[in-house]
Design a protein around this motif. Structure first.
Motif, mmCIF file in Angstrom:
data_model
loop_
_atom_site.group_PDB
_atom_site.id
_atom_site.type_symbol
_atom_site.label_atom_id
_atom_site.label_comp_id
_atom_site.label_asym_id
_atom_site.label_seq_id
_atom_site.Cartn_x
_atom_site.Cartn_y
_atom_site.Cartn_z
ATOM 1 N N LEU A 196 2.949 -8.155 3.399
ATOM 2 C CA LEU A 196 2.606 -7.252 2.260
ATOM 3 C C LEU A 196 1.325 -6.432 2.497
ATOM 4 O O LEU A 196 0.601 -6.831 3.176
ATOM 5 C CB LEU A 196 2.182 -8.326 1.182
ATOM 6 N N ALA A 197 1.169 -5.325 2.026
ATOM 7 C CA ALA A 197 0.230 -4.434 2.087
ATOM 8 C C ALA A 197 -0.232 -3.861 0.307
ATOM 9 O O ALA A 197 0.526 -3.701 -0.304
ATOM 10 C CB ALA A 197 0.323 -3.221 2.808
ATOM 11 N N VAL A 198 -1.550 -3.918 0.240
ATOM 12 C CA VAL A 198 -2.156 -3.296 -0.710
ATOM 13 C C VAL A 198 -2.816 -2.159 -0.784
ATOM 14 O O VAL A 198 -3.668 -1.692 0.275
ATOM 15 C CB VAL A 198 -3.167 -4.531 -1.624
ATOM 16 N N THR A 199 -2.362 -0.925 -1.489
ATOM 17 C CA THR A 199 -2.887 0.328 -1.456
ATOM 18 C C THR A 199 -3.963 0.433 -2.680
ATOM 19 O O THR A 199 -3.378 0.300 -3.641
ATOM 20 C CB THR A 199 -2.002 1.501 -1.435
ATOM 21 N N ALA A 200 -5.181 0.287 -2.394
ATOM 22 C CA ALA A 200 -6.275 0.415 -3.565
ATOM 23 C C ALA A 200 -6.064 1.717 -4.312
ATOM 24 O O ALA A 200 -6.032 2.763 -3.306
ATOM 25 C CB ALA A 200 -7.461 0.062 -3.160
ATOM 26 N N LEU A 201 -6.174 1.772 -5.401
ATOM 27 C CA LEU A 201 -6.293 3.021 -6.379
ATOM 28 C C LEU A 201 -7.786 3.129 -6.437
ATOM 29 O O LEU A 201 -8.686 2.022 -6.831
ATOM 30 C CB LEU A 201 -5.344 2.949 -7.569
ATOM 31 N N SER A 213 -12.956 -3.667 -9.348
ATOM 32 C CA SER A 213 -12.522 -4.809 -8.339
ATOM 33 C C SER A 213 -11.554 -4.163 -7.196
ATOM 34 O O SER A 213 -11.079 -3.465 -7.434
ATOM 35 C CB SER A 213 -11.959 -5.815 -9.098
ATOM 36 N N ILE A 214 -11.800 -4.871 -6.088
ATOM 37 C CA ILE A 214 -11.127 -4.627 -5.039
ATOM 38 C C ILE A 214 -9.911 -5.444 -4.992
ATOM 39 O O ILE A 214 -9.880 -6.618 -4.920
ATOM 40 C CB ILE A 214 -11.683 -4.653 -3.688
ATOM 41 N N PRO A 246 -5.391 -3.909 -10.388
ATOM 42 C CA PRO A 246 -3.936 -3.345 -10.262
ATOM 43 C C PRO A 246 -3.697 -2.520 -8.846
ATOM 44 O O PRO A 246 -4.847 -1.899 -8.583
ATOM 45 C CB PRO A 246 -3.521 -2.434 -11.360
ATOM 46 N N ALA A 247 -2.821 -2.587 -8.221
ATOM 47 C CA ALA A 247 -2.574 -1.820 -7.062
ATOM 48 C C ALA A 247 -1.208 -1.374 -6.658
ATOM 49 O O ALA A 247 -0.269 -2.028 -7.357
ATOM 50 C CB ALA A 247 -3.103 -2.691 -5.895
ATOM 51 N N VAL A 248 -0.871 -0.576 -5.881
ATOM 52 C CA VAL A 248 0.381 -0.110 -5.136
ATOM 53 C C VAL A 248 0.589 -1.246 -4.249
ATOM 54 O O VAL A 248 -0.242 -1.359 -3.090
ATOM 55 C CB VAL A 248 0.483 1.306 -4.768
ATOM 56 N N ASN A 254 6.349 -1.560 -4.385
ATOM 57 C CA ASN A 254 6.815 -0.028 -4.299
ATOM 58 C C ASN A 254 6.438 0.599 -5.559
ATOM 59 O O ASN A 254 6.916 1.620 -6.042
ATOM 60 C CB ASN A 254 7.919 0.294 -3.885
ATOM 61 N N ARG A 255 5.351 0.175 -6.348
ATOM 62 C CA ARG A 255 4.900 0.602 -7.319
ATOM 63 C C ARG A 255 3.518 0.124 -7.944
ATOM 64 O O ARG A 255 3.297 -0.733 -6.968
ATOM 65 C CB ARG A 255 5.778 0.530 -8.646
ATOM 66 N N LEU A 256 2.882 0.527 -8.982
ATOM 67 C CA LEU A 256 1.651 0.113 -9.461
ATOM 68 C C LEU A 256 2.057 -1.260 -9.978
ATOM 69 O O LEU A 256 2.731 -1.552 -10.848
ATOM 70 C CB LEU A 256 0.975 1.160 -10.372
#
Length: 92
Positions: free
Chosen positions: A7-12, A23-24, A51-53, A78-80
């Motif tokens: 799993l990968a988290v793309t921080a907004l 928060s990260i 929240p994150a993608v 694959n979404r927020l």
């Protein structure tokens, strides 16, 4: 335990007018669970912080099986995604 799902988290970029630090978002390895059902994998995880993608990749021997092989993915991916306990289902 080796996970076949990564799993990968793309921080907004989250900020406020006051410039307070957001928060990260993170997903700890210990919060990830993988359960095989007859024709699917269910991946549970906990998104912490914000929240994150969230995206997912499936690996075999440390190498991606390729996005074309996991198009039937549903759930919190694959979404927020809001922070909390989440689930992804891959119907292979």
């Amino acid at each position: 335990m080796k996970h076949i799902a990564k799993l990968a988290v793309t921080a907004l970029a989250l900020s406020t007018a006051a410039g307070a630090r957001a928060s990260i978002p993170t997903i700890d390895d210990d919060s990830v669970s993988v359960t095989k059902r007859s024709s699917s994998l269910v991946i549970g995880y906990e998104l912490k912080g914000a929240p994150a993608v969230v995206t997912v990749d499936f690996l075999t021997n440390g190498v991606s099986i390729g996005e074309a092989n996991f198009t039937n993915v549903d759930g919190d991916v694959n979404r927020l995604v809001a922070a909390g306990s989440r689930q992804i289902t891959w119907k292979f």
